[in-house]
Design an enzyme around this catalytic site. Structure first.
Site, mmCIF file in Angstrom:
data_model
loop_
_atom_site.group_PDB
_atom_site.id
_atom_site.type_symbol
_atom_site.label_atom_id
_atom_site.label_comp_id
_atom_site.label_asym_id
_atom_site.label_seq_id
_atom_site.Cartn_x
_atom_site.Cartn_y
_atom_site.Cartn_z
ATOM 1 N N ASP A 174 5.697 4.661 5.119
ATOM 2 C CA ASP A 174 6.746 3.455 5.856
ATOM 3 C C ASP A 174 6.686 2.937 4.986
ATOM 4 O O ASP A 174 7.934 1.807 5.108
ATOM 5 C CB ASP A 174 6.230 3.233 7.176
ATOM 6 C CG ASP A 174 4.650 3.028 7.398
ATOM 7 O OD1 ASP A 174 3.567 2.974 6.283
ATOM 8 O OD2 ASP A 174 4.738 1.994 8.315
ATOM 9 N N HIS A 175 5.905 2.566 3.520
ATOM 10 C CA HIS A 175 5.871 1.102 2.849
ATOM 11 C C HIS A 175 7.117 1.106 1.693
ATOM 12 O O HIS A 175 7.386 0.645 0.676
ATOM 13 C CB HIS A 175 4.606 0.320 2.872
ATOM 14 C CG HIS A 175 4.312 -0.269 4.253
ATOM 15 N ND1 HIS A 175 4.256 -0.981 4.520
ATOM 16 C CD2 HIS A 175 3.771 0.387 4.990
ATOM 17 C CE1 HIS A 175 4.091 -1.678 4.906
ATOM 18 N NE2 HIS A 175 3.377 -0.478 5.800
ATOM 19 N N HIS A 184 0.932 -1.286 -0.168
ATOM 20 C CA HIS A 184 0.202 -0.065 -0.396
ATOM 21 C C HIS A 184 1.051 0.745 0.375
ATOM 22 O O HIS A 184 2.426 0.842 0.065
ATOM 23 C CB HIS A 184 -0.980 0.146 0.983
ATOM 24 C CG HIS A 184 -0.130 -0.098 2.653
ATOM 25 N ND1 HIS A 184 0.425 -0.941 3.083
ATOM 26 C CD2 HIS A 184 -0.187 0.563 3.621
ATOM 27 C CE1 HIS A 184 0.972 -0.163 4.427
ATOM 28 N NE2 HIS A 184 0.429 1.156 4.063
ATOM 29 N N ASP A 205 -0.442 -4.500 5.937
ATOM 30 C CA ASP A 205 -1.020 -3.488 6.492
ATOM 31 C C ASP A 205 -2.351 -4.200 6.879
ATOM 32 O O ASP A 205 -2.709 -4.107 5.243
ATOM 33 C CB ASP A 205 -0.507 -2.839 6.391
ATOM 34 C CG ASP A 205 1.043 -2.180 7.355
ATOM 35 O OD1 ASP A 205 1.211 -3.049 7.149
ATOM 36 O OD2 ASP A 205 1.037 -1.003 7.589
ATOM 37 N N HIS A 259 6.617 -5.729 11.377
ATOM 38 C CA HIS A 259 6.308 -4.508 11.897
ATOM 39 C C HIS A 259 5.042 -3.994 12.638
ATOM 40 O O HIS A 259 3.958 -3.938 13.450
ATOM 41 C CB HIS A 259 4.254 -4.473 10.731
ATOM 42 C CG HIS A 259 3.863 -3.371 10.379
ATOM 43 N ND1 HIS A 259 2.599 -2.220 11.105
ATOM 44 C CD2 HIS A 259 4.223 -2.753 8.889
ATOM 45 C CE1 HIS A 259 2.394 -1.451 10.398
ATOM 46 N NE2 HIS A 259 3.554 -1.218 9.231
ATOM 47 N N HIS A 262 -7.440 -1.824 4.842
ATOM 48 C CA HIS A 262 -6.525 -0.930 5.845
ATOM 49 C C HIS A 262 -6.914 0.005 5.398
ATOM 50 O O HIS A 262 -8.311 0.261 4.311
ATOM 51 C CB HIS A 262 -5.159 -1.484 5.559
ATOM 52 C CG HIS A 262 -3.141 -0.705 6.668
ATOM 53 N ND1 HIS A 262 -4.323 -0.557 7.790
ATOM 54 C CD2 HIS A 262 -3.071 0.020 5.214
ATOM 55 C CE1 HIS A 262 -3.089 0.355 8.039
ATOM 56 N NE2 HIS A 262 -2.313 0.696 6.628
ATOM 57 N N HIS A 285 1.297 3.670 2.126
ATOM 58 C CA HIS A 285 1.506 4.616 2.845
ATOM 59 C C HIS A 285 3.612 4.931 3.205
ATOM 60 O O HIS A 285 3.867 3.886 2.493
ATOM 61 C CB HIS A 285 1.443 4.168 4.238
ATOM 62 C CG HIS A 285 0.021 3.856 4.486
ATOM 63 N ND1 HIS A 285 -0.815 3.360 5.860
ATOM 64 C CD2 HIS A 285 -0.899 4.851 4.423
ATOM 65 C CE1 HIS A 285 -2.181 4.110 5.591
ATOM 66 N NE2 HIS A 285 -1.826 4.639 5.264
#
Length: 308
Positions: free
Chosen positions: A64-65, A60, A209, A269, A140, A62
């Site tokens: 942090d990914h 996804h 996530d 995670h 998510h 976001h």
């Protein structure tokens, strides 16, 4: 096959956990799942070769990914990459890559093929003679995907059957191995006539996530997965937070592992709020008391896990 955890943290990195990224090495090729900030530097401390990364799978969008992508894409260009790179991800992945390439003075000369997956059902996104990759839509706060990497095992030649049918080593046997039928003494021989069922291959699922999804567990079971990498952002005392943020607790992840029938589950995670893993370890002890057959590990940065 070897899994290397490049980053095992969550939204905020810590001294010990970088943003999420996982390398899977198979047959001399590297498959990268998520690319959080600092991924290219984490790679330096491993035997992962960035030039052998041909496919990147983003769960996804976001930060942090994905925030490790700009640096990684440019670094492999500096190293002289010419062959194409495939990037798979959910809706808006094309736009994100366009933005990355439009910022700064990039000198990327190799082709980047972006494959946007908007399907609301499971989809086989790669199929080769040796492996296949599936995407699975999860739940998510933004469009998100899980992925499954499955080794393709070929049928094994049954030499007893070959001998019994009077097939000699030579052109006829080669044609059968190549999938063609052979006529022998007026009888048509097929590949199925001279092979044993293939052995079970390695199959690895990665949740990205998500909330715990029973349907995802059933999908893993259908594919006969033996290893699951599942997010475990919180311990079970933070269940309310997990539900509000659409994440999973360690207990959630362990229960999904049980439902899916895997033999190993790797938890990743981990939220930056945890200075130690005592709460997670207690949940694992409780789970193992009733499910001793399932191997459970909490992933750490730069940890390697081999699969055979």
């Amino acid at each position: 096959m070897k899994i290397t955890f490049l980053g095992t943290g969550a939204a905020i990195p810590t001294k010990y956990r970088a943003h999420p990224s996982i390398s899977l090495k198979f047959d001399g090729e590297i498959f990268l799942f998520d690319c959080g900030e600092n991924t290219q530097r984490q790679i330096i401390f491993t035997d992962v070769s960035p030039m052998k990364i041909n496919n990147i799978f983003i769960t996804h969008l976001h930060g942090d990914h994905v925030l490790g992508l700009p640096g990684l894409l440019q670094s492999i260009a500096f190293q002289g990459r010419k062959k194409p790179l495939n990037i798979y991800g959910p809706a808006e992945t094309v736009k994100m890559i366009e933005h990355i390439l439009g910022v700064g003075y990039h000198s990327i000369d190799y082709p980047i093929n972006v494959h946007e997956i908007s399907s609301k059902t499971p989809e086989r996104i790669i199929f080769t003679n040796n492996y296949e990759v599936f995407s699975y839509p999860v739940v998510h706060s933004v469009p998100a995907l899980a992925y499954v990497f499955k080794q393709v095992k070929k049928p094994r030649m049954d030499l007893e059957k070959v001998k019994k049918l009077g097939i000699e080593i030579g052109p006829d046997l080669k044609r059968l191995k190549d999938g063609f039928n052979v006529e022998l003494n007026g009888e048509i021989i097929t590949l199925n006539d001279v092979t044993l069922p293939p052995k079970k291959g390695i199959c690895v699922g990665y949740s990205g996530d998500t909330i715990p999804l029973k349907e995802f567990a059933e999908f893993l079971k259908e594919l006969k997965c033996n290893t699951l990498i599942h997010e475990a952002t919180f311990d079970k005392t933070m269940e309310r937070n997990a539900k509000e943020t659409l994440h999973s607790t360690a207990t959630d992840a362990l229960n999904i592992a049980k439902l899916s029938g895997v033999s190993t589950v790797l938890l990743t995670h981990i939220s930056a709020r945890y200075d130690n893993l005592n709460a997670f370890e207690n949940e694992i002890v409780e789970f193992k008391a009733e499910n001793p057959e399932i191997h459970v590990l909490i992933a750490e940065d730069l940890m390697e896990y081999s699969l055979k």
